[in-house]
Design a protein around this motif. Structure first.
Motif, PDB file in Angstrom:
ATOM      1  N   ASP A   1       0.811  -1.219   0.000  1.00 19.17           N
ATOM      2  CA  ASP A   1       0.000   0.000   0.000  1.00 19.17           C
ATOM      3  C   ASP A   1       0.845   1.270   0.000  1.00 19.17           C
ATOM      4  O   ASP A   1       0.319   2.379  -0.138  1.00 19.17           O
ATOM      5  CB  ASP A   1      -0.973   0.001   1.175  1.00 19.17           C
ATOM      6  CG  ASP A   1      -0.286  -0.087   2.528  1.00 19.17           C
ATOM      7  OD1 ASP A   1       0.926  -0.374   2.555  1.00 19.17           O
ATOM      8  OD2 ASP A   1      -0.956   0.128   3.551  1.00 19.17           O
ATOM      9  N   LEU A   2       2.164   1.130   0.145  1.00 18.83           N
ATOM     10  CA  LEU A   2       3.071   2.278   0.077  1.00 18.83           C
ATOM     11  C   LEU A   2       3.864   2.298  -1.227  1.00 18.83           C
ATOM     12  O   LEU A   2       4.654   3.213  -1.458  1.00 18.83           O
ATOM     13  CB  LEU A   2       4.049   2.253   1.255  1.00 18.83           C
ATOM     14  CG  LEU A   2       3.443   2.342   2.660  1.00 18.83           C
ATOM     15  CD1 LEU A   2       4.529   2.127   3.708  1.00 18.83           C
ATOM     16  CD2 LEU A   2       2.760   3.684   2.869  1.00 18.83           C
ATOM     17  N   LEU A   3       3.646   1.294  -2.064  1.00 15.24           N
ATOM     18  CA  LEU A   3       4.457   1.146  -3.269  1.00 15.24           C
ATOM     19  C   LEU A   3       4.300   2.326  -4.221  1.00 15.24           C
ATOM     20  O   LEU A   3       5.277   2.770  -4.839  1.00 15.24           O
ATOM     21  CB  LEU A   3       4.109  -0.167  -3.971  1.00 15.24           C
ATOM     22  CG  LEU A   3       4.874  -0.478  -5.253  1.00 15.24           C
ATOM     23  CD1 LEU A   3       6.377  -0.485  -5.002  1.00 15.24           C
ATOM     24  CD2 LEU A   3       4.419  -1.810  -5.836  1.00 15.24           C
ATOM     25  N   GLY A   4       3.087   2.833  -4.365  1.00 20.52           N
ATOM     26  CA  GLY A   4       2.873   3.964  -5.270  1.00 20.52           C
ATOM     27  C   GLY A   4       3.709   5.165  -4.875  1.00 20.52           C
ATOM     28  O   GLY A   4       4.315   5.834  -5.738  1.00 20.52           O
ATOM     29  N   ARG A   5       3.796   5.441  -3.592  1.00 19.84           N
ATOM     30  CA  ARG A   5       4.589   6.563  -3.101  1.00 19.84           C
ATOM     31  C   ARG A   5       6.077   6.317  -3.358  1.00 19.84           C
ATOM     32  O   ARG A   5       6.820   7.242  -3.725  1.00 19.84           O
ATOM     33  CB  ARG A   5       4.326   6.753  -1.607  1.00 19.84           C
ATOM     34  CG  ARG A   5       4.893   8.019  -1.032  1.00 19.84           C
ATOM     35  CD  ARG A   5       4.571   8.133   0.442  1.00 19.84           C
ATOM     36  NE  ARG A   5       3.139   8.209   0.681  1.00 19.84           N
ATOM     37  CZ  ARG A   5       2.591   8.272   1.898  1.00 19.84           C
ATOM     38  NH1 ARG A   5       3.373   8.249   2.964  1.00 19.84           N
ATOM     39  NH2 ARG A   5       1.287   8.343   2.040  1.00 19.84           N
ATOM     40  N   VAL A   6       6.506   5.068  -3.178  1.00 16.70           N
ATOM     41  CA  VAL A   6       7.917   4.743  -3.399  1.00 16.70           C
ATOM     42  C   VAL A   6       8.286   4.897  -4.872  1.00 16.70           C
ATOM     43  O   VAL A   6       9.341   5.442  -5.217  1.00 16.70           O
ATOM     44  CB  VAL A   6       8.224   3.310  -2.933  1.00 16.70           C
ATOM     45  CG1 VAL A   6       9.659   2.933  -3.282  1.00 16.70           C
ATOM     46  CG2 VAL A   6       8.002   3.183  -1.438  1.00 16.70           C
ATOM     47  N   LEU A   7       7.419   4.425  -5.758  1.00 18.26           N
ATOM     48  CA  LEU A   7       7.703   4.521  -7.190  1.00 18.26           C
ATOM     49  C   LEU A   7       7.810   5.972  -7.639  1.00 18.26           C
ATOM     50  O   LEU A   7       8.628   6.317  -8.500  1.00 18.26           O
ATOM     51  CB  LEU A   7       6.615   3.795  -7.983  1.00 18.26           C
ATOM     52  CG  LEU A   7       6.653   2.261  -7.904  1.00 18.26           C
ATOM     53  CD1 LEU A   7       5.408   1.658  -8.560  1.00 18.26           C
ATOM     54  CD2 LEU A   7       7.914   1.713  -8.552  1.00 18.26           C
ATOM     55  N   SER A   8       6.990   6.838  -7.039  1.00 17.41           N
ATOM     56  CA  SER A   8       7.080   8.265  -7.376  1.00 17.41           C
ATOM     57  C   SER A   8       8.414   8.851  -6.928  1.00 17.41           C
ATOM     58  O   SER A   8       8.966   9.742  -7.595  1.00 17.41           O
ATOM     59  CB  SER A   8       5.933   9.029  -6.696  1.00 17.41           C
ATOM     60  OG  SER A   8       4.683   8.576  -7.163  1.00 17.41           O
ATOM     61  N   SER A   9       8.946   8.333  -5.824  1.00 15.72           N
ATOM     62  CA  SER A   9      10.222   8.830  -5.313  1.00 15.72           C
ATOM     63  C   SER A   9      11.422   8.175  -5.985  1.00 15.72           C
ATOM     64  O   SER A   9      12.528   8.704  -5.931  1.00 15.72           O
ATOM     65  CB  SER A   9      10.310   8.576  -3.794  1.00 15.72           C
ATOM     66  OG  SER A   9       9.267   9.216  -3.113  1.00 15.72           O
ATOM     67  N   ALA A  10      11.197   7.012  -6.614  1.00 19.39           N
ATOM     68  CA  ALA A  10      12.311   6.237  -7.160  1.00 19.39           C
ATOM     69  C   ALA A  10      12.848   6.804  -8.465  1.00 19.39           C
ATOM     70  O   ALA A  10      14.026   6.612  -8.796  1.00 19.39           O
ATOM     71  CB  ALA A  10      11.883   4.788  -7.375  1.00 19.39           C
ATOM     72  N   GLN A  11      12.003   7.491  -9.208  1.00 21.97           N
ATOM     73  CA  GLN A  11      12.438   7.987 -10.510  1.00 21.97           C
ATOM     74  C   GLN A  11      13.598   8.971 -10.363  1.00 21.97           C
ATOM     75  O   GLN A  11      13.526   9.944  -9.615  1.00 21.97           O
ATOM     76  CB  GLN A  11      11.287   8.663 -11.250  1.00 21.97           C
ATOM     77  CG  GLN A  11      11.632   9.040 -12.682  1.00 21.97           C
ATOM     78  CD  GLN A  11      10.389   9.378 -13.485  1.00 21.97           C
ATOM     79  OE1 GLN A  11       9.299   9.471 -12.946  1.00 21.97           O
ATOM     80  NE2 GLN A  11      10.547   9.550 -14.790  1.00 21.97           N
ATOM     81  N   GLY A  12      14.689   8.670 -11.037  1.00 19.56           N
ATOM     82  CA  GLY A  12      15.864   9.524 -10.979  1.00 19.56           C
ATOM     83  C   GLY A  12      16.695   9.367  -9.727  1.00 19.56           C
ATOM     84  O   GLY A  12      17.631  10.145  -9.507  1.00 19.56           O
ATOM     85  N   SER A  13      16.358   8.380  -8.881  1.00 15.83           N
ATOM     86  CA  SER A  13      17.094   8.166  -7.636  1.00 15.83           C
ATOM     87  C   SER A  13      18.063   7.000  -7.789  1.00 15.83           C
ATOM     88  O   SER A  13      18.200   6.407  -8.860  1.00 15.83           O
ATOM     89  CB  SER A  13      16.127   7.877  -6.485  1.00 15.83           C
ATOM     90  OG  SER A  13      15.612   6.552  -6.595  1.00 15.83           O
ATOM     91  N   SER A  14      18.719   6.639  -6.683  1.00 20.97           N
ATOM     92  CA  SER A  14      19.668   5.526  -6.677  1.00 20.97           C
ATOM     93  C   SER A  14      18.980   4.167  -6.600  1.00 20.97           C
ATOM     94  O   SER A  14      19.630   3.136  -6.789  1.00 20.97           O
ATOM     95  CB  SER A  14      20.622   5.677  -5.489  1.00 20.97           C
ATOM     96  OG  SER A  14      19.876   5.762  -4.283  1.00 20.97           O
ATOM     97  N   LEU A  15      17.678   4.131  -6.308  1.00 16.14           N
ATOM     98  CA  LEU A  15      16.961   2.869  -6.125  1.00 16.14           C
ATOM     99  C   LEU A  15      16.925   2.041  -7.407  1.00 16.14           C
ATOM    100  O   LEU A  15      16.573   2.544  -8.476  1.00 16.14           O
ATOM    101  CB  LEU A  15      15.526   3.125  -5.661  1.00 16.14           C
ATOM    102  CG  LEU A  15      15.319   3.424  -4.175  1.00 16.14           C
ATOM    103  CD1 LEU A  15      13.858   3.742  -3.909  1.00 16.14           C
ATOM    104  CD2 LEU A  15      15.776   2.248  -3.327  1.00 16.14           C
TER     105      LEU A  15
END
Length: 519
Positions: free
Chosen positions: A191-205
């Motif tokens: 249920d937190l995956l959507g928020r993580v994917l928004s933060s992942a773009q352009g990051s080190s993840l």
């Protein structure tokens, strides 16, 4: 007119009289602890520097002795901690209470799965134990669960570093942590995956392990930004095909008196968020001794959450030890008062039990316990509760600890915790029922404390009647510094290892500390 009693009535009357006699014997005037022990809870140095108070230590590790680093000399690493603790010894015993249906994970199950999680993490993300940098970091953005426990133990016993992020944290905080730590792998709830994917773009993840199911849209979004999604089962399956050698905590257990010691029969329940270090330390201590652990919903520091469903879950779990922030426990107090406060038996019984506490006696078997308080304990907490830890109680309700002791007949310990000190700096003493509400106990055996003048707030070590100032702490639980931030580290750590907490305190004559506020 005569009254005749049958055999059953005689037996009942005899039982009542016998019970009353037994209670009168047990409820003797003897306090639970000798007053001298409550009056000298710290060892205090004879010398002090100008503009500073004396140095305070636990009386168990007085001045001139090394501070506590471990309660067992055979334990020097987290690998040894888990190898010698409950996971290796308890096997079939219950470890984690998974949910309201009372399903359990045994120590044996945890012990078998932990190596798979460790090997899976190293395989999917190319992690290196004890690297001292982001190559050892594993992010966890989730609620406490079986998955988070498996991940934490897998990392901590093998030289990997967890970076916990509370499920209640805002997206800005998530972004800051990912950027600051250069995380490559993060484990998260579905249920937190959507928020993580928004933060992942352009990051080190690069790798995301999901606790639960990802939607088709989320899988495509991850693919589009170059992030691989895996389930927790995928992670364990990866661990089955790899092999890495294993890479090779203590003050709480030392201050627990023998009659209150934690055993394999204890069950700890927490409603603290994942990034609360106090919860991690308590869970580690209980698991080392073979007890079981249960998690409840996380609560923010607010007083307007419906707690009835949570308490129904708690009553089914039947914890013996409960750890929480004061906001939740204040709601418990309000709920008890609303349900029972109008009763004469409750009011009379509470006054009687409060009187016992003033005599330094915690009573759990007076007639009012049988008539009203036993029902409260069973209805709200399942009837087995014996110990409550309050994490950084900064609420305005000064009667909270006394109320919980009187109505639940439990030991209530307050603690002063910071992340930088691996949770607690001080903890209140068992049986100290009449401590000032603001007092948070004496220093733990692993650290020492002093107060430093804060002239701008008119707080000084020379203040009458008690020294006041900023709380500084030094010891084996104090952190080495903020990751990749020397400037921030130098602002709070000096060359002698003293950490400037930013909290204002007052040293009481019995060696305990009041928390007054923050600078």
């Amino acid at each position: 007119m005569t009254i005749e009693l049958d055999t059953l009535s005689y037996a009942l009357l005899t039982s009542i009289v016998g019970a009353a006699a037994l209670l009168s014997v047990r409820n003797s005037k003897t306090p639970d602890i000798h007053p001298l022990l409550l009056n000298t809870q710290s060892d205090v140095s004879r010398l002090r520097h100008p503009e500073e108070s004396a140095v305070y230590r636990s009386r168990m590790y007085p001045m001139g002795t090394p501070l506590c680093s471990t309660f067992d000399r055979s334990i020097r690493t987290m690998a040894e901690f888990y190898r010698l603790g409950g996971i290796e010894k308890s096997k079939a015993a219950e470890f984690l209470v998974e949910g309201i249906n009372s399903k359990y994970s045994s120590y044996d199950d945890i012990g078998k799965r932990v190596p798979l999680v460790y090997q899976g993490l190293r395989t999917i993300a190319g992690l290196e134990p004890q690297s001292g940098n982001e190559n050892s970091f594993v992010g966890i953005y989730a609620k406490n669960s079986l998955y988070t426990i498996l991940t934490e133990i897998a990392c901590h016993r093998n030289g990997l570093v967890t970076v916990p992020i509370s499920s209640l944290a805002q997206t800005t905080h998530l972004n800051h942590v990912i950027k600051k730590t250069a995380l490559r792998v993060l484990l998260t709830d579905s249920d937190l995956l959507g928020r993580v994917l928004s933060s992942a773009q352009g990051s080190s993840l690069k790798k995301l392990v999901v606790f639960g199911q990802a939607s088709a849209e989320q899988k495509q979004q991850a693919l589009d930004i170059g992030v691989e999604l895996l389930s927790f089962k995928d992670l364990e399956d990866e661990g089955k095909t790899a092999h890495f050698e294993a890479v090779t905590v203590a003050s709480y257990l030392l201050v627990v008196p023998p009659q209150q010691r934690v055993t394999h029969k204890d069950r700890l329940m927490l409603n603290l968020p994942l990034d609360n270090v106090f919860g991690h330390v308590l869970a580690a201590a209980v698991s080392f001794l073979g007890g079981s652990i249960a998690f409840g919903d996380e609560f923010e520091d607010e007083l307007h959450t419906d707690i009835t469903q949570f308490l129904a879950h708690t009553a089914e779990i039947k914890p013996t030890i409960f750890a929480s922030g004061s906001a939740f426990l204040c709601q418990v107090k309000q709920l008890i008062e609303s349900r029972y406060g109008g009763s004469f038996l409750f009011t009379r019984g509470y006054n009687i039990k409060e009187g016992y506490l003033k005599e330094n006696r915690l009573i759990d078997d007076c007639k009012y316990d049988m008539l009203v308080f036993k029902d409260i304990r069973k209805t709200l907490f399942g009837g087995n509760l014996r110990l409550v830890y309050i994490d950084n109680d900064d609420n305005a309700d000064s009667s909270l600890a006394t109320f919980l002791r009187a109505t639940l007949s439990v030991q209530v310990l307050q603690s002063f915790n910071t992340t930088e000190t691996t949770s607690s700096i001080t903890a209140s003493m068992f049986y100290d029922y009449n401590a000032a509400p603001e007092a948070k106990g004496a220093p733990l055996p692993c650290n020492e404390i002093k107060l430093v003048d804060v002239p701008e707030l008119s707080m000084h070590a020379e203040d009458i009647p008690n020294p006041r100032g900023e709380i500084w702490v030094r010891g084996n639980n104090v952190f080495a510094g903020y990751y990749n931030d020397e400037a921030a580290t130098s602002d709070v750590l000096d060359a002698d290892g003293w950490y400037f907490t930013g909290y204002l305190g007052e040293a009481l004559p019995n060696g305990t500390f009041k928390i007054i506020g923050k600078k």
